[in-house]
Design a protein around this motif. Sequence first.
Motif, short mmCIF file in Angstrom:
data_model
loop_
_atom_site.label_atom_id
_atom_site.label_comp_id
_atom_site.label_asym_id
_atom_site.label_seq_id
_atom_site.Cartn_x
_atom_site.Cartn_y
_atom_site.Cartn_z
N ALA A 93 62.51 21.87 27.45
CA ALA A 93 62.31 21.92 28.90
C ALA A 93 62.95 20.74 29.63
CB ALA A 93 60.81 21.94 29.22
N HIS A 94 63.33 19.67 28.91
CA HIS A 94 63.88 18.47 29.53
C HIS A 94 65.20 18.10 28.86
CE1 HIS A 94 60.22 17.61 31.89
NE2 HIS A 94 59.57 18.00 30.82
N PRO A 95 66.27 18.85 29.11
CA PRO A 95 67.56 18.55 28.48
C PRO A 95 68.15 17.21 28.91
CG PRO A 95 67.81 20.23 30.18
CD PRO A 95 66.34 20.03 29.99
N ASP A 96 67.64 16.65 30.01
CA ASP A 96 68.13 15.36 30.49
C ASP A 96 67.44 14.18 29.80
OD1 ASP A 96 65.77 16.23 31.70
OD2 ASP A 96 66.06 14.94 33.45
N VAL A 97 66.53 14.47 28.89
CA VAL A 97 65.81 13.43 28.15
C VAL A 97 66.15 13.56 26.66
CG1 VAL A 97 63.54 12.52 27.51
CG2 VAL A 97 63.92 13.42 29.82
N ARG A 98 66.44 12.45 26.03
CA ARG A 98 66.74 12.46 24.59
C ARG A 98 65.44 12.35 23.80
NH1 ARG A 98 69.86 7.80 21.15
NH2 ARG A 98 68.21 6.58 22.16
N PHE A 99 65.22 13.25 22.86
CA PHE A 99 64.06 13.22 21.98
C PHE A 99 64.51 12.84 20.58
CE2 PHE A 99 62.26 15.44 25.46
CZ PHE A 99 60.87 15.40 25.33
N LEU A 100 63.84 11.85 19.99
CA LEU A 100 64.09 11.43 18.62
C LEU A 100 62.80 11.57 17.81
CD1 LEU A 100 66.09 8.12 19.29
CD2 LEU A 100 67.02 10.42 18.94
N PHE A 101 62.85 12.34 16.75
CA PHE A 101 61.68 12.54 15.88
C PHE A 101 61.90 11.73 14.61
CE2 PHE A 101 62.05 16.13 18.68
CZ PHE A 101 60.75 16.38 19.09
N ASP B 249 64.50 16.93 2.22
CA ASP B 249 64.02 18.20 1.69
C ASP B 249 62.61 18.52 2.19
OD1 ASP B 249 66.39 18.55 0.36
OD2 ASP B 249 65.63 17.78 -1.56
N THR B 250 61.76 17.52 2.18
CA THR B 250 60.37 17.71 2.66
C THR B 250 60.36 18.09 4.13
OG1 THR B 250 59.53 16.09 1.07
CG2 THR B 250 58.14 16.57 2.96
N VAL B 251 61.18 17.41 4.91
CA VAL B 251 61.21 17.68 6.35
C VAL B 251 61.81 19.05 6.63
CG1 VAL B 251 62.24 16.95 8.54
CG2 VAL B 251 61.24 15.25 6.99
N ARG B 252 62.87 19.42 5.92
CA ARG B 252 63.48 20.74 6.13
C ARG B 252 62.48 21.86 5.84
NH1 ARG B 252 68.18 18.45 3.60
NH2 ARG B 252 69.88 18.18 5.14
N ARG B 253 61.73 21.71 4.76
CA ARG B 253 60.73 22.74 4.42
C ARG B 253 59.68 22.85 5.51
NH1 ARG B 253 61.31 20.58 -0.90
NH2 ARG B 253 59.45 19.27 -0.57
N PHE B 254 59.25 21.72 6.03
CA PHE B 254 58.23 21.74 7.09
C PHE B 254 58.76 22.41 8.34
CE2 PHE B 254 56.86 19.59 11.02
CZ PHE B 254 55.54 20.01 11.06
N LEU B 255 59.94 22.04 8.79
CA LEU B 255 60.52 22.61 10.01
C LEU B 255 60.76 24.11 9.86
CD1 LEU B 255 63.12 19.84 10.94
CD2 LEU B 255 60.84 20.18 11.90
N ALA B 256 61.19 24.52 8.67
CA ALA B 256 61.43 25.95 8.45
C ALA B 256 60.11 26.72 8.45
CB ALA B 256 62.16 26.15 7.12
N ALA B 257 59.09 26.16 7.81
CA ALA B 257 57.79 26.83 7.75
C ALA B 257 57.15 26.95 9.12
CB ALA B 257 56.86 26.07 6.80
N GLU B 258 57.37 25.95 9.98
CA GLU B 258 56.77 25.96 11.31
C GLU B 258 57.69 26.55 12.37
OE1 GLU B 258 53.65 25.07 11.88
OE2 GLU B 258 53.38 24.58 9.75
N ASN B 259 58.89 26.94 11.95
CA ASN B 259 59.88 27.54 12.85
C ASN B 259 60.17 26.60 14.03
OD1 ASN B 259 61.70 29.52 13.69
ND2 ASN B 259 60.16 30.56 14.97
N LEU B 260 60.43 25.35 13.72
CA LEU B 260 60.70 24.33 14.74
C LEU B 260 62.19 23.99 14.76
CD1 LEU B 260 57.71 21.92 14.06
CD2 LEU B 260 58.01 23.35 16.08
N GLN B 261 62.74 23.97 15.96
CA GLN B 261 64.14 23.59 16.17
C GLN B 261 64.17 22.26 16.91
OE1 GLN B 261 66.68 25.43 14.92
NE2 GLN B 261 65.20 26.91 14.11
N LEU B 262 64.53 21.19 16.20
CA LEU B 262 64.56 19.85 16.78
C LEU B 262 65.98 19.30 16.68
CD1 LEU B 262 61.31 18.42 15.13
CD2 LEU B 262 61.52 19.61 17.34
N GLU B 263 66.45 18.71 17.76
CA GLU B 263 67.86 18.27 17.79
C GLU B 263 68.10 17.03 16.97
OE1 GLU B 263 71.39 17.21 21.02
OE2 GLU B 263 69.42 17.92 21.70
N HIS B 264 67.20 16.02 17.10
CA HIS B 264 67.43 14.75 16.41
C HIS B 264 66.21 14.41 15.55
CE1 HIS B 264 71.03 13.96 18.73
NE2 HIS B 264 70.36 14.10 19.86
N VAL B 265 66.33 14.64 14.26
CA VAL B 265 65.29 14.25 13.31
C VAL B 265 65.86 13.11 12.48
CG1 VAL B 265 63.85 14.96 11.37
CG2 VAL B 265 64.35 16.58 13.22
#
Length: 265
Positions: free
Chosen positions: A182-190, A198-214
Amino acid sequence: MNAIELGPLVLSGERFAILLGVLVFMIGSGWLASRVSPRFNAWSTAVVVGGLVIARLAHVIAHWEFFSGDPWRAFAVWQGGFVWPWTLLVVVLASVLLLRDRRLIVWAVAPVAAAAMVWNVAYQLSSQTDALAPAPLTLASLSGSPVDMAQPVDRPTVINVWATWCPPCRREMPALAQAEAAHPDVRFLFVNQGEGPDTVRRFLAAENLQLEHVLFDEAMALPRHYGTAGIPVTLFLHADGSLAKAHMGEIAPEQIDAEIRRLDR
């Protein structure tokens, strides 16, 4: 910063101030119940319970667009979100209906005033934020390109410090993902703490989350730079990279929106 550590328990400044204010109120009203009138027992219970309910209800109504899709989240009081001036209405009604005596009503002012003063002082002291400079760290990214945390980007930044094993982190992640969209003018860093790709990829896939900067902070250096304790932590940075606000614990969608709007101003 913005948090109080009580052994293994970490409380945000806001939550600590609330608990301290309620404690002072209960001690004061308990003294009145034993020394002045037992009517203060029922009165104090009504004020605490009724005050919390109406303050939370006022917050939910004021931010209904964030609750309409999930009304049950109104009961997620651990996320914070109260409009405290409405508690005065409960104090007045409880005093008129339960104390029923002008002398007792005058006595009732003392614990209310003491609690309000203690809450305000504790909140001001524990919620101050130093405008810290960006962390001098370069962190690996899930997308492959390392990110220099100190590199100017000329736009506000939201940094979420998290881990897949942390239940509050998992609960707040969808709200943060929606805020990023909702805020493309704000940079989000996770910034993940101590885990691998590998752990993070599995979590994001299981939760169907699309994050730009992990990003990956295996040494957990970012919390040390900002002086935070525990996770999750959400940091709000001005466009120049200086720290504007550090939110300890699970954050609600309306809180994310409010802090970003403050950054915009």
